[in-house]
Design an enzyme around this catalytic site. Structure first.
Site, mmCIF file in Angstrom:
data_model
loop_
_atom_site.group_PDB
_atom_site.id
_atom_site.type_symbol
_atom_site.label_atom_id
_atom_site.label_comp_id
_atom_site.label_asym_id
_atom_site.label_seq_id
_atom_site.Cartn_x
_atom_site.Cartn_y
_atom_site.Cartn_z
ATOM 1 N N LYS A 63 0.846 -1.213 0.000
ATOM 2 C CA LYS A 63 0.000 0.000 0.000
ATOM 3 C C LYS A 63 0.882 1.264 0.000
ATOM 4 O O LYS A 63 0.724 2.167 0.835
ATOM 5 C CB LYS A 63 -0.949 0.001 1.201
ATOM 6 N N PRO A 68 7.137 10.056 -5.088
ATOM 7 C CA PRO A 68 7.369 9.140 -6.207
ATOM 8 C C PRO A 68 8.721 8.442 -6.184
ATOM 9 O O PRO A 68 8.816 7.241 -6.495
ATOM 10 C CB PRO A 68 7.228 10.058 -7.434
#
Length: 228
Positions: A63, A68
């Site tokens: 998760k 990024p």
């Protein structure tokens, strides 16, 4: 794909011994396992290496929800472990999901799945964090965003599968956690369903945990799930 290959057993344990016992007991009955945060944090990545070395597919349910660059690094680490699926949070946005997909390109077997709305959440829970509208609408919104970011599929509850299958490309993976056999308690899942309902609606895989792993006879429990 055979139903047997579409049922993922969640090894939601806090120690290697219990997880290994489940894998040994199920044997050839199951070749796809989910490793989540609890087992990974307690045991470390060796548990994933062991499962892969034994010929199993592994769904690494991280998760991921970070910048990024960090997400990309975690996805590459997952690829090096040999996992088949890894999850990234759809709420993280397109940039995070695209970074995960790009990092997975060096690992042809690795699929990036976007978590839409966790199955324990309700409309009221979404409202608490400032998301207006029903859960189903948020699931579809995030699934379409994940598709545009290049994700290979999504994680969503059984009740949302039909709408997702109608909205996403035919080859999109739709993985459904929180499945139960009729008569069993849903546990932590506010939005649950049976394997048969999920598959009939178009799910590619379902994830089952305690209904199998805590059963007196895990093999019989898994076979029972296949029949429902």
């Amino acid at each position: 794909m055979e139903t047997a290959g579409r049922i993922i057993v969640a090894l939601d344990h806090d120690n290697r011994e219990d997880a290994r016992r489940v894998v040994d007991t199920l044997g050839a009955e199951c070749r796809f396992y989910k490793v989540g945060l609890e087992l990974l944090t307690t045991v470390g990545p060796d548990v994933v290496r062991e499962l892969v070395a034994r010929g199993n597919d592994v769904f690494l349910d991280l998760k991921l929800f970070e910048i990024p660059h960090s997400v990309a690094g975690a996805v590459r680490a997952a690829g090096r472990l040999g996992v088949s699926m890894v999850t990234v949070h759809g709420m993280g946005g397109a940039g995070i999901m695209a970074a995960a997909v790009d990092a997975a390109r060096d690992f042809p077997r690795l699929r990036v799945l976007a978590l839409t709305v966790v199955t324990s959440m309700t409309d009221a829970d979404l409202a608490d964090v400032g998301v207006a509208g029903p859960t189903g609408g948020q699931v579809l919104r995030l699934a379409r965003l994940a598709e545009r970011a290049g994700c290979h599929g999504v994680i969503a509850s059984a009740g949302e599968v039909a709408a997702l299958r109608a909205s996403l490309p035919d080859d999109a993976l739709i993985v459904t956690p929180g499945v139960t056999v009729p008569g069993d308690a849903p546990g932590d899942h506010a939005r649950s369903g049976t394997p048969a309902a999920a598959f009939a609606a178009g799910a590619s895989h379902v994830v089952v945990g305690r209904a199998v792993t805590r059963a007196a006879d895990p093999v019989a429990a898994l076979r029972r799930l296949r029949s429902h």
